[in-house]
Scaffold this active site. Structure first.
Site, PDB file in Angstrom:
ATOM      1  N   SER A 140       0.865  -1.179   0.000  1.00 33.76           N
ATOM      2  CA  SER A 140       0.000   0.000   0.000  1.00 33.76           C
ATOM      3  C   SER A 140       0.896   1.221   0.000  1.00 33.76           C
ATOM      4  O   SER A 140       2.063   1.149   0.405  1.00 33.76           O
ATOM      5  CB  SER A 140      -0.882  -0.005   1.259  1.00 33.76           C
TER       6      SER A 140
ATOM      7  N   TYR B  79      -1.571  -0.554  10.359  1.00 32.90           N
ATOM      8  CA  TYR B  79      -1.686  -0.950   8.954  1.00 32.90           C
ATOM      9  C   TYR B  79      -0.405  -0.599   8.201  1.00 32.90           C
ATOM     10  O   TYR B  79       0.156  -1.424   7.468  1.00 32.90           O
ATOM     11  CB  TYR B  79      -2.884  -0.253   8.308  1.00 32.90           C
TER      12      TYR B  79
END
Length: 247
Positions: free
Chosen positions: A140, A153
């Protein structure tokens, strides 16, 4: 070449995994699909087969090492080998650290880190034996840039950057010819936001994705590009996102 490559895809029941499965199958790959939602997988396999492609599925929880071993065995038993594994499964229940959503912290570590480790551990003996293979992982932009609400995350995605590069380097040293590619998507319209339980974070992320988000097939195109490179060529990293997104 993509034609006849045997490709395992985790998190294949929706979003980027589903789009990638359809695209690769249309280009002649033999896709082996894993996710937790069996009905979605069955429907996707039926759709691919009805279009003339080759696909099989298995219910897969990436946090379970035996599930990962079984999907590799399914690929070998059905198609005789494994050429690529696309480690796509991931979750993003972002929240401020002060909210102390510790269960969600551990879930992200289990899926986003341990899920990758389980997949690589399952497929690596096959790749080493073949002296060929390709590991592709979905990270990501949170694996490149820090932002409030994304501490855990982001940490799980930063892990991938180091892990995948070391895997590539060690393979080169050991002569096993394993290629790697790490993908860093920005705002891609998938089900990823559905796991966010913090109301403020959910509203902010939903607004951002509504303004900037692009479709999952854009990432599928990048996966196909990486696979389609000559066997002696490794393309390590791709950052992909909307042209209009300013970060």
């Amino acid at each position: 070449m993509i034609q006849d490559k045997v490709v395992i895809i985790t998190g294949a029941s929706s979003g980027i995994g589903e789009a990638t499965a359809k695209l690769l199958a249309s280009k002649g790959a033999k896709v082996v699909l894993g996710a937790r939602r069996e009905e979605n997988l069955k429907q996707l396999v039926d759709e691919i087969q009805n279009a003339g492609g080759q696909a099989v599925y298995q219910v897969l929880d990436v946090t379970n090492p035996s599930d990962n071993a079984r999907i590799v065995e399914l690929a070998r038993k059905t198609f005789g080998r494994v050429d690529v594994i696309f480690l796509n499964a991931g979750i993003m229940p972002n929240s401020p650290l002060s909210a102390l959503k510790t269960d969600e912290w551990h879930q992200m570590v289990d899926v986003n880190i341990k899920g990758v480790l389980n997949g690589v551990a399952a497929v690596l003996p096959t790749f080493i034996s073949q002296k060929s293979g390709h590991v592709i992982a979905n990270s990501s932009v949170a694996g490149l840039k820090a932002y409030p609400g994304g501490a855990i995350y982001g940490r799980t995605k930063w892990f991938l950057r180091d892990f995948m590069e070391v895997l590539r380097m060690e393979s080169a040293q050991e002569g096993t010819n394993i290629r790697t590619a790490t993908i860093y998507p920005a705002a891609i319209n998938t089900e990823l936001l559905g796991a966010i339980t913090d109301q403020n974070v959910s509203q902010a992320m939903t607004s951002l994705y509504k303004q900037y988000g692009i479709s999952p097939d854009r990432v599928a195109n990048v996966v196909a590009f990486a696979i389609d490179q000559p066997e002696d060529t490794n393309v390590n990293e791709f950052t992909i996102g909307p042209t209009t997104q300013p970060w």
